[in-house]
Design a protein around this motif. Sequence first.
Motif, PDB file in Angstrom:
ATOM      1  N   VAL A  27      -7.098 -10.483  -1.071  1.00  0.00           N
ATOM      2  CA  VAL A  27      -6.066 -11.178  -0.307  1.00  0.00           C
ATOM      3  C   VAL A  27      -4.746 -11.073  -1.055  1.00  0.00           C
ATOM      4  O   VAL A  27      -4.703 -10.903  -2.275  1.00  0.00           O
ATOM      5  N   GLY A  28      -3.653 -11.158  -0.303  1.00  0.00           N
ATOM      6  CA  GLY A  28      -2.339 -11.030  -0.917  1.00  0.00           C
ATOM      7  C   GLY A  28      -1.278 -11.703  -0.069  1.00  0.00           C
ATOM      8  O   GLY A  28      -1.579 -12.423   0.884  1.00  0.00           O
ATOM      9  N   LEU A  29      -0.034 -11.439  -0.418  1.00  0.00           N
ATOM     10  CA  LEU A  29       1.089 -12.120   0.222  1.00  0.00           C
ATOM     11  C   LEU A  29       2.198 -11.127   0.532  1.00  0.00           C
ATOM     12  O   LEU A  29       2.568 -10.305  -0.305  1.00  0.00           O
ATOM     13  N   ARG A  30       2.712 -11.208   1.746  1.00  0.00           N
ATOM     14  CA  ARG A  30       3.866 -10.418   2.152  1.00  0.00           C
ATOM     15  C   ARG A  30       5.100 -11.287   2.016  1.00  0.00           C
ATOM     16  O   ARG A  30       5.234 -12.324   2.669  1.00  0.00           O
ATOM     17  N   ARG A  31       6.017 -10.874   1.161  1.00  0.00           N
ATOM     18  CA  ARG A  31       7.271 -11.593   0.966  1.00  0.00           C
ATOM     19  C   ARG A  31       8.427 -10.677   1.365  1.00  0.00           C
ATOM     20  O   ARG A  31       8.309  -9.455   1.348  1.00  0.00           O
ATOM     21  N   THR A  32       9.536 -11.280   1.723  1.00  0.00           N
ATOM     22  CA  THR A  32      10.717 -10.495   2.053  1.00  0.00           C
ATOM     23  C   THR A  32      11.953 -11.230   1.574  1.00  0.00           C
ATOM     24  O   THR A  32      11.918 -12.443   1.325  1.00  0.00           O
ATOM     25  N   THR A  33      13.028 -10.502   1.433  1.00  0.00           N
ATOM     26  CA  THR A  33      14.285 -11.079   0.966  1.00  0.00           C
ATOM     27  C   THR A  33      15.286 -11.117   2.101  1.00  0.00           C
ATOM     28  O   THR A  33      15.470 -10.121   2.820  1.00  0.00           O
ATOM     29  N   VAL A  34      15.921 -12.256   2.282  1.00  0.00           N
ATOM     30  CA  VAL A  34      16.913 -12.433   3.338  1.00  0.00           C
ATOM     31  C   VAL A  34      18.307 -12.264   2.752  1.00  0.00           C
ATOM     32  O   VAL A  34      18.680 -12.962   1.807  1.00  0.00           O
ATOM     33  N   LEU A  35      19.053 -11.304   3.282  1.00  0.00           N
ATOM     34  CA  LEU A  35      20.424 -11.015   2.831  1.00  0.00           C
ATOM     35  C   LEU A  35      20.501 -10.737   1.332  1.00  0.00           C
ATOM     36  O   LEU A  35      21.520 -10.957   0.694  1.00  0.00           O
ATOM     37  N   GLY A  36      19.398 -10.248   0.791  1.00  0.00           N
ATOM     38  CA  GLY A  36      19.379  -9.911  -0.626  1.00  0.00           C
ATOM     39  C   GLY A  36      19.425 -11.100  -1.555  1.00  0.00           C
ATOM     40  O   GLY A  36      19.570 -10.938  -2.772  1.00  0.00           O
ATOM     41  N   LEU A  37      19.265 -12.304  -1.008  1.00  0.00           N
ATOM     42  CA  LEU A  37      19.404 -13.510  -1.832  1.00  0.00           C
ATOM     43  C   LEU A  37      18.128 -14.336  -1.872  1.00  0.00           C
ATOM     44  O   LEU A  37      17.549 -14.547  -2.933  1.00  0.00           O
ATOM     45  N   LYS A  38      17.701 -14.795  -0.716  1.00  0.00           N
ATOM     46  CA  LYS A  38      16.575 -15.718  -0.650  1.00  0.00           C
ATOM     47  C   LYS A  38      15.290 -14.978  -0.334  1.00  0.00           C
ATOM     48  O   LYS A  38      15.216 -14.193   0.607  1.00  0.00           O
ATOM     49  N   SER A  39      14.252 -15.230  -1.119  1.00  0.00           N
ATOM     50  CA  SER A  39      12.953 -14.629  -0.882  1.00  0.00           C
ATOM     51  C   SER A  39      12.062 -15.626  -0.144  1.00  0.00           C
ATOM     52  O   SER A  39      11.977 -16.795  -0.536  1.00  0.00           O
ATOM     53  N   ILE A  40      11.438 -15.183   0.939  1.00  0.00           N
ATOM     54  CA  ILE A  40      10.576 -16.073   1.704  1.00  0.00           C
ATOM     55  C   ILE A  40       9.168 -15.478   1.818  1.00  0.00           C
ATOM     56  O   ILE A  40       8.986 -14.260   1.800  1.00  0.00           O
TER      57      ILE A  40
END
Length: 277
Positions: free
Chosen positions: A99-112
């Motif tokens: 199992v794992g986690l998909r994360r992404t960065t919004v506007l290069g600042l905030k990671s969700i």
Amino acid sequence: MVSLRFPTTTSPRLPPPPAPNRAAIAATIAAAAAAAAAAAAGLTLTAKSAGRPLPHPGPSAPLWASLSLADGAAARSVEPRTGAAFPSEAAGGRSLLGVGLRRTTVLGLKSIDVYAFGVYANGDDLKQHLKEKYQKFSVSELKGSTELIKDALEHDIQMTVRLQIVYGRLSIRSVRSAFEKSVGSRLEKFGGQDTKDLLQSFVSLFKDEYKLPKGSVIELSRESNHVLKISIEGEEVGSIQSSLLCQSILDLYMGDDPFDKNAKGNIQENIVSILKS
């Protein structure tokens, strides 16, 4: 001379406290110990990458181990950051590999955190397609083999990627956009430039009518003959026969540049474990 005398008051003596009832104390301790043992018996340690119960965690127990209730329910493994739980088995006799986690960065600042995922595979298929080729290699050699993962991606092995949404404001449009980018890049990687129609046929299945509140489940399954089946909340929304599309989607989670490198490591270790069993 007259001397004044006052009567002396004496405090009544209290009876000594009774001696502790050692038998009662022992019975209380025994009852507490029995209750603790019963509670402990109701818990099993499950490995996140395998979903199989382990008897006792040793000093080198992996950090991804998680507790799950064993009261008759199927064992479940938990993605530690989000708490998303995954059953140890999926439809078609597929075992959880990691199992794992998909994360992404919004506007290069905030990671969700977008979604947690579990990758499953049919153990018999893995052995049928890969065991003969890799049985001569040691466990340590297989754990570091890029060719093993390449073969697992390409062969007609029944596998499922289960996505569990953890971001509460995720829209179906965002899912389409994310898949256009990530799956599109993999299609170009494996199939070249002429893959736009195939990509469009895939993302068009994620229609606006579907809502994805937190906890929603999407399953992407490679069935026999390289048929990709897509389900949302248990409802099949479509299927596409394409070995290229199946390979491209699985590559996101266990390929050269996966969403979660730790998850890929666990997936590969469990593929090796199945092949060596």
